[in-house]
Design an enzyme around this catalytic site. Structure first.
Site, short mmCIF file in Angstrom:
data_model
loop_
_atom_site.label_atom_id
_atom_site.label_comp_id
_atom_site.label_asym_id
_atom_site.label_seq_id
_atom_site.Cartn_x
_atom_site.Cartn_y
_atom_site.Cartn_z
N HIS A 1 0.86 -1.19 0.00
CA HIS A 1 0.00 0.00 0.00
C HIS A 1 0.89 1.23 0.00
O HIS A 1 2.01 1.21 0.52
CB HIS A 1 -0.88 0.02 1.24
CG HIS A 1 -2.00 -0.98 1.22
ND1 HIS A 1 -3.12 -0.83 1.98
CD2 HIS A 1 -2.16 -2.13 0.52
CE1 HIS A 1 -3.93 -1.85 1.76
NE2 HIS A 1 -3.36 -2.66 0.88
N GLU B 1 0.82 3.87 1.77
CA GLU B 1 1.22 4.32 3.12
C GLU B 1 2.39 3.49 3.65
O GLU B 1 3.33 4.04 4.24
CB GLU B 1 0.04 4.21 4.09
CG GLU B 1 -1.16 5.06 3.71
CD GLU B 1 -2.20 4.30 2.90
OE1 GLU B 1 -3.39 4.59 3.06
OE2 GLU B 1 -1.82 3.41 2.10
N CYS C 1 -6.47 2.26 5.54
CA CYS C 1 -7.11 1.03 6.01
C CYS C 1 -6.55 0.66 7.40
O CYS C 1 -5.61 1.29 7.89
CB CYS C 1 -6.87 -0.11 5.02
SG CYS C 1 -5.15 -0.69 4.96
N CYS D 1 -2.76 -0.13 7.43
CA CYS D 1 -1.93 1.07 7.30
C CYS D 1 -2.01 1.93 8.56
O CYS D 1 -1.00 2.48 9.01
CB CYS D 1 -2.32 1.85 6.06
SG CYS D 1 -1.88 0.97 4.53
#
Length: 138
Positions: free
Chosen positions: A50, A52, A80, A83
């Site tokens: 991801h 992040e 999410c 993260c």
């Protein structure tokens, strides 16, 4: 602030152009961008890629420190759970995000239940951190 979010947005566009979910992230230390990334789960073949997570890894390497307590994160979508856990552990000072995610409320497909050997598990952690504090005070 808008400039940093624009940079995160540009990262999201790059992700979209590569067939990735269009999410971009930027780390800011002082008034300088120190890291930027976009989702790369398809390219990396890994769910951890991801934006992040990738930008946190870059920031830690750039600053040569395990914690990012004086760093701000700009990301195009509300992070999410995975993260947010990483963001919390990294001690990011503040998170600014573009849009809220209705999907987050619907994505939880894993069932969980807690409280098994709760006292025993809690006591083990308490003893560990108490010993660590005592060791560090010596």
């Amino acid at each position: 602030m808008t400039d940093f979010m624009e940079e995160a947005y540009a990262q999201a566009v790059m992700a979209k152009d590569k067939g990735e979910v269009p999410i971009g992230a930027v780390l800011v230390h002082g008034n300088n961008v120190i890291a930027k990334a976009h989702n790369q789960t398809q390219a990396d073949g890994h769910f951890l890629s991801h934006a992040e997570i990738l930008v946190l890894q870059q920031g830690v390497r750039f600053l040569n420190t395990p914690y990012l307590s004086d760093v701000d994160l700009y990301v195009t979508l509300e992070p999410c759970d995975m993260c947010m856990g990483a963001i919390s552990l990294s001690r990011i000072r503040h998170v600014y995000f573009g849009c809220y995610s209705d999907f987050l409320k619907k994505q939880r497909s894993t069932s969980s239940m807690g409280g098994f050997l709760e006292t025993k598990c809690y006591d083990l952690l308490q003893i560990f951190f108490e010993n660590l504090r005592n060791k560090n005070e010596s």
